[in-house]
Design a protein around this motif. Structure first.
Motif, mmCIF file in Angstrom:
data_model
loop_
_atom_site.group_PDB
_atom_site.id
_atom_site.type_symbol
_atom_site.label_atom_id
_atom_site.label_comp_id
_atom_site.label_asym_id
_atom_site.label_seq_id
_atom_site.Cartn_x
_atom_site.Cartn_y
_atom_site.Cartn_z
ATOM 1 N N PHE A 54 12.784 -5.517 3.085
ATOM 2 C CA PHE A 54 12.469 -6.652 3.947
ATOM 3 C C PHE A 54 13.739 -7.300 4.483
ATOM 4 O O PHE A 54 13.710 -8.140 5.360
ATOM 5 N N PRO A 78 10.196 -0.508 4.979
ATOM 6 C CA PRO A 78 9.590 -0.712 3.659
ATOM 7 C C PRO A 78 8.424 0.222 3.365
ATOM 8 O O PRO A 78 8.271 0.668 2.233
ATOM 9 N N GLU A 79 7.634 0.523 4.410
ATOM 10 C CA GLU A 79 6.443 1.332 4.132
ATOM 11 C C GLU A 79 6.779 2.763 3.760
ATOM 12 O O GLU A 79 5.929 3.489 3.264
ATOM 13 N N ILE A 83 7.654 1.862 -2.674
ATOM 14 C CA ILE A 83 7.766 0.796 -3.661
ATOM 15 C C ILE A 83 6.430 0.053 -3.754
ATOM 16 O O ILE A 83 5.644 0.062 -2.813
ATOM 17 N N PHE A 87 3.918 -10.111 -5.432
ATOM 18 C CA PHE A 87 4.545 -11.328 -4.901
ATOM 19 C C PHE A 87 4.252 -12.528 -5.786
ATOM 20 O O PHE A 87 3.254 -12.571 -6.504
ATOM 21 N N PHE A 93 -4.954 -10.155 0.315
ATOM 22 C CA PHE A 93 -5.506 -10.338 1.657
ATOM 23 C C PHE A 93 -6.829 -11.074 1.556
ATOM 24 O O PHE A 93 -7.788 -10.548 0.982
ATOM 25 N N HIS A 95 -9.197 -11.690 3.545
ATOM 26 C CA HIS A 95 -10.393 -11.202 4.228
ATOM 27 C C HIS A 95 -10.902 -9.897 3.631
ATOM 28 O O HIS A 95 -11.847 -9.318 4.142
ATOM 29 N N PHE A 104 -6.010 -0.727 -0.308
ATOM 30 C CA PHE A 104 -5.290 -0.865 0.959
ATOM 31 C C PHE A 104 -4.154 0.144 1.104
ATOM 32 O O PHE A 104 -3.922 0.677 2.179
ATOM 33 N N LEU B 23 8.834 -7.940 10.337
ATOM 34 C CA LEU B 23 9.575 -6.710 10.576
ATOM 35 C C LEU B 23 8.923 -5.894 11.657
ATOM 36 O O LEU B 23 7.788 -5.484 11.553
ATOM 37 N N GLU B 450 4.332 -8.404 4.388
ATOM 38 C CA GLU B 450 5.264 -7.611 3.581
ATOM 39 C C GLU B 450 4.523 -6.780 2.555
ATOM 40 O O GLU B 450 4.867 -5.632 2.292
ATOM 41 N N GLY B 452 1.616 -5.547 2.920
ATOM 42 C CA GLY B 452 1.066 -4.412 3.653
ATOM 43 C C GLY B 452 2.117 -3.343 3.902
ATOM 44 O O GLY B 452 1.875 -2.153 3.702
ATOM 45 N N ARG B 453 3.328 -3.788 4.294
ATOM 46 C CA ARG B 453 4.412 -2.832 4.541
ATOM 47 C C ARG B 453 4.787 -2.136 3.246
ATOM 48 O O ARG B 453 4.994 -0.936 3.210
ATOM 49 N N GLY B 454 4.852 -2.911 2.181
ATOM 50 C CA GLY B 454 5.192 -2.344 0.886
ATOM 51 C C GLY B 454 4.180 -1.304 0.446
ATOM 52 O O GLY B 454 4.488 -0.401 -0.320
ATOM 53 N N GLY B 456 2.918 0.885 2.284
ATOM 54 C CA GLY B 456 3.054 2.108 3.051
ATOM 55 C C GLY B 456 2.449 2.081 4.441
ATOM 56 O O GLY B 456 2.210 3.125 5.019
ATOM 57 N N LYS B 457 2.173 0.880 4.982
ATOM 58 C CA LYS B 457 1.589 0.839 6.323
ATOM 59 C C LYS B 457 2.648 0.420 7.336
ATOM 60 O O LYS B 457 3.502 -0.413 7.031
ATOM 61 N N SER B 458 2.543 0.952 8.533
ATOM 62 C CA SER B 458 3.526 0.624 9.567
ATOM 63 C C SER B 458 3.275 -0.791 10.091
ATOM 64 O O SER B 458 2.220 -1.376 9.855
ATOM 65 N N ALA B 459 4.273 -1.316 10.819
ATOM 66 C CA ALA B 459 4.166 -2.690 11.318
ATOM 67 C C ALA B 459 2.929 -2.869 12.187
ATOM 68 O O ALA B 459 2.225 -3.879 12.104
ATOM 69 N N GLU B 461 0.159 -1.084 12.164
ATOM 70 C CA GLU B 461 -1.058 -0.995 11.353
ATOM 71 C C GLU B 461 -1.278 -2.287 10.563
ATOM 72 O O GLU B 461 -2.400 -2.781 10.465
ATOM 73 N N ARG B 465 -4.553 -4.577 10.786
ATOM 74 C CA ARG B 465 -5.474 -4.648 9.657
ATOM 75 C C ARG B 465 -5.340 -5.922 8.835
ATOM 76 O O ARG B 465 -6.234 -6.256 8.061
ATOM 77 N N ILE B 466 -4.212 -6.597 8.953
ATOM 78 C CA ILE B 466 -4.044 -7.820 8.152
ATOM 79 C C ILE B 466 -3.889 -9.047 9.041
ATOM 80 O O ILE B 466 -4.670 -9.981 8.983
#
Lengths: 351, 550
Positions: A54, A78-79, A83, A87, A93, A95, A104, B23, B450, B452-454, B456-459, B461, B465-466
């Motif tokens: 991040f 990061p994706e 990792i 948090f 999430f 929703h 997810f 990001l 973050e 979501g990114r952590g 494994g999803k792209s920015a 996505e 989705r979020i």
């Protein structure tokens, strides 16, 4: 030789004029848990965010499972780092249901998807709550969902950012044991950030103490606790008092007597000894120069606050049935069976 | 009601602490955000720049127009009207706010719901109804003529009429700010005053009122801003404030430089109020940092109970029941006289089409601006946000005028087309939708993205989705808000709608200007109904959302 789960080499990150983190070096072996501990603002969370991707480092490199993920020229987003992150405020999430939150991170067409979600929810003991929404959960349950969500994609490394700070004291104790058992059970390396030294001592196979953006000391919990390398580490870990003294030929001369131990400083160097209450014992003696100021009863022990002739304060443990009234003159002895940490008062370096 | 909430939510202070960097995968994706944002900001700046060029291009004469005595008189009238509307609004809103929050007034909840409702009535509809009742040849005069032989009533045109209408339709802005402030007051302060020996009256004056001062200031400035913008009421009441004078200049002489110069003076005036309002809002936030845990106690009214009730009843009667009754009366009379409703559906269709397109277009511009401002907190994104906010200081008549001139001179192909009208709506209502979208984006903790990114999803996505599902309520209410206000917007529609494209607003206007009161009733009623529909939608959404998030 097995790969390191994580390696940081000379990593620095600055924000404007403030130093974020400076020159971090650390390595984490597979299936170890590293506890990153320090006061707030010391750079623990920045370190974690650098590892997660991040933030990007200004200097230095980061490897996860021996794969380069960040240096000043390139960073893996990061994706793609593999990792899992938990948090501080869980970041569930709102929703999505518990089940969907946990699922997810899995690929949509994954056949074993439901199976893995169920397994992970069972692991954290929440199978029954898969259809609830995050706002219908208690604090401890949210905590477990956050952990399950981070673990289900089988990350190479789990990062936990003060995950228990929003929980009640009882629940914290319970959760830290559970989380450690789960992490050890699935043999996933983890970095655990906390400002609570007890939590750090409990969670970490390794401990890194951070201060003002730097790692002050890194090592096993016992080493960090008993052989602090800097005055800051000595002060931060445990209830530490400092006693001034001067180096003599056969030890250190202090106001409560000569402490016989080897010191690496030149004769006559003014030093400070780090004393914890378990290193100090007291016996009442009429006419002794030190006084009992107060007694704090903790259940298993009595903690005495003492005033030395110089006015300096010191703390000592005594068994729960040994009771002295405030004002009692006492003689102070050092009962430590290990070498005491000693710092030069000219420059805080190791003895 | 919603207009206020949005402007309120625009305030950023507390939320700003929580934001962090979002990001984005590449420069390309950033480009996708910067381009539409830049275009939108350009569109907002276009009218101002064009008017500047126009006014300066007019050379000496345009300055003469600005400085001549008539202009100063217009300025004086505008300020005078704004002043009195504000004073009267405070006189109405302060007691109402106190009674509905802090007293044991019978039917408190009902009054709390009814008293802000005049906000849904467009000012020209209000003005039309009051003129139809109190004007020459109006209902009241007709009623009095037969039995008493009264053939002349005191003149409603001019200041009294404008004052009456604007006060009755704008006091809710103050009412809502004051109610919110009263509910936020820490009851301990009043209790402390009581323990120090102050009676209830002294406590109100020395403890409660001083704490309400920031709310009164921000609410008043909001009222002033709306009075400055208003065209419908002053035009129908024939009171020459800036908006009406500009319109007359435009219509009669086609002296563009003169109209442009006057428009610039109005912009400057509005900007001053807007800046004052922003600053007052900032101070108000400092004054009441957090919400008390306890609700303040309700005080028994005792023998004041009946006068208080009478007061509420009077306000609601004049501001709500009377207009509604008049509307029903004219509608029935029109129907009885054989007024045809045939065209009405086509007209309503035009209104829906233009407002719907405006909502869509404004949302398309607002989303990238909000994302950039919230997640990329830098000088450029702040500038974008400021620009989109500055549109609050652009009255509809000014934007319309600028676009008419601009279109006629440079893009005749766009002049008098639906796209031009939609563009005007976007410029006018961009701040509202940026405000709502931005507020809901600020409530999405960056940790969510973050996480979501952590996982494994792209920015992109993660956004789909979020972020998007979480800000959906804000997006819907922002779009609904634009839809609602665009539907009611009169001057921009009047000047820019393609010929042969009547909307509800313009057909109310044209019927009223020819004193066909009965013919105006049906479109006016439909307008109020259609434009309060999104308001209800927002309210329901909001309540549903409140339930989900604790």
């Amino acid at each position: 030789m097995t790969a390191n789960a994580l390696a940081l080499n000379n990593v620095s990150k600055t924000y404007g004029v403030d130093i974020g983190v400076h020159n971090l070096n650390l390595e984490l072996a597979q299936d170890h848990i590293l506890a990153l501990v320090g006061p707030s603002g010391c750079g623990k969370t920045t370190t974690l965010r650098l590892i997660a991707g991040f933030e990007r480092p200004d200097v230095g490199s980061i490897h996860i499972s021996d794969r380069l993920v960040a240096d000043p020229f390139q960073t893996t987003p990061p994706e793609q780092r593999g990792i899992g992150m938990v948090f501080q405020e869980h970041a569930l999430f709102p929703h999505l249901t518990v089940g969907d939150n946990v699922a997810f991170g899995l690929r949509r067409r994954d056949a074993s998807r439901t199976e893995r979600v169920r397994f992970m929810l069972a692991l954290v003991g929440l199978e029954a709550l898969a259809h609830r929404f995050p706002h219908e959960l208690s604090g401890g349950e949210r905590q477990r969902v956050a952990l399950a969500r981070a673990l289900v994609p089988q990350p190479a490394l789990v990062l936990l950012d003060e995950p228990f700070s929003n929980l009640d004291a009882d629940l914290r104790l319970k959760m830290r044991e559970e989380v450690r058992v789960i992490l050890k059970g699935i043999q996933t390396p983890a970095i655990f950030v906390t400002h609570d030294q007890d939590e750090a001592l409990f969670m970490g196979d390794q401990l890194a103490v951070m201060h003002a953006g730097r790692i002050e000391q890194i090592g096993e919990p016992e080493t960090i606790f008993h052989v602090p390398e800097t005055r800051f580490v000595a002060e931060f870990m445990g209830e530490t008092d400092f006693l001034e003294g001067e180096v003599k030929t056969d030890g250190i001369q202090t106001e409560i007597g000569l402490v016989r131990q080897e010191v690496g400083f030149a004769l006559g160097t003014p030093v400070e000894l780090a004393l914890r209450p378990d290193d100090v014992s007291i016996t009442p003696k009429v006419g002794a120069a030190s006084l009992v100021l107060a007694r704090r009863f903790t259940g298993a022990l009595n903690v005495y606050r003492l005033r030395l002739p110089s006015g300096r304060l010191l703390h000592a443990f005594a068994p729960h049935d040994v009771i002295y009234q405030p004002g009692t003159p006492v003689e102070i002895a050092l009962s430590a069976r290990h070498k005491l940490a000693c710092f030069s008062r000219q420059a805080a370096t190791i003895s | 009601m919603s207009r206020l909430t949005v402007r309120d939510l625009w305030s950023t202070g507390q939320l700003r602490a929580r934001q962090a960097r979002f990001l984005l995968p590449s420069q390309r994706a950033l480009f996708l955000l910067w381009i539409p944002s830049g275009l939108a900001a350009g569109a907002v700046l276009l009218p101002i720049l064009y008017l500047l060029i126009r006014a300066l291009g007019g050379g000496e004469s345009s300055w003469e127009i600005v400085l001549r005595p008539q202009t100063l008189e217009t300025l004086w009238r505008t300020v005078w009207l704004a002043f009195w509307v504000t004073v009267l609004s405070i006189a109405i809103a302060l007691p109402l706010a106190w009674l509905t929050t802090r007293s044991d007034l019978p039917g408190r909840r009902l009054w709390a719901v009814l008293t802000p409702l005049p906000l849904v009535v467009p000012s020209y509809v209000g003005a039309y109804l009051f003129v139809s009742a109190l004007g020459p040849r109006g209902l009241l005069q007709t009623l009095l003529e037969a039995p008493f032989g009264i053939t002349r009533l005191p003149d409603i045109y001019g200041l009294p009429g404008a004052l009456l209408v604007l006060t009755l339709l704008n006091y809710p802005f103050l009412l809502l700010t004051l109610r919110a402030a009263l509910l936020r007051l820490d009851p301990a302060l009043e209790e402390a005053a009581a323990s120090l020996g102050l009676n209830r009256w002294q406590t109100f004056w020395r403890v409660t009122l001083p704490q309400l001062r920031p709310a009164i200031t921000t609410g008043s400035l909001l009222v002033v801003l709306y009075v400055l913008r208003d065209f419908g009421a002053v035009a129908i009441m024939r009171y020459n404030t800036f908006t009406r004078v500009i319109y007359i200049q435009y219509q009669n002489s086609f002296n563009r430089s003169a109209a442009a110069s006057l428009a610039l003076v109005l912009i400057v005036l509005s900007l001053i109020v807007l800046i004052l309002e922003l600053r007052a809002r900032g101070r108000a936030r400092l004054a009441s940092p957090n919400r008390p845990s306890r609700r303040p106690a309700r005080l028994p009214l005792g023998r004041w109970r009946w006068p208080a009730l009478l007061f509420c009843l009077a306000i609601v009667s004049v501001s709500l029941v009377l207009p509604a009754g008049l509307l029903a009366y004219w509608l029935l009379r029109g129907l009885a006289a054989g007024e045809v409703l045939g065209d009405l559906w086509a007209t309503a269709g035009n209104s829906l089409l233009a407002s719907g397109l405006a909502a869509l277009a404004a949302l398309t511009c607002a989303l990238p601006i909000s994302i950039l401002e919230v997640r990329r907190h830098n000088a450029a994104s702040r500038l974008l946000e400021r620009i989109s906010y500055a549109a609050f200081a652009l009255p509809g008549i000014v934007i319309a005028l600028a676009l008419v001139f601009f279109g006629a001179n440079y893009v005749p192909s766009l002049y008098q087309t639906l796209s031009m009208l939609v563009l005007a709506y976007v410029i006018l209502f961009l701040p509202q939708v940026v405000g709502t979208v931005r507020t809901s984006l600020l409530q999405v903790h960056p940790n969510m993205e973050e996480a979501g990114r952590g996982l494994g999803k792209s920015a992109i996505e993660v956004f789909a989705r979020i972020t998007l599902p979480m800000v959906r309520p804000g997006i819907i209410s922002g779009a609904a808000l634009v839809f609602l206000t665009a539907m009611k917007e009169l001057p921009a529609t009047l000047l820019l709608a393609p010929s042969g494209f009547p909307t509800l607003a313009t057909s109310v206007w044209s019927s009223v200007s020819e004193a066909f009161f009965a013919r105006a009733a049906a479109p006016a009623l439909l307008l109020v109904l259609l434009s309060s529909l999104p308001l209800a939608l927002i309210e329901i959404r909001q309540q549903a959302k409140d339930k989900i998030v604790r």
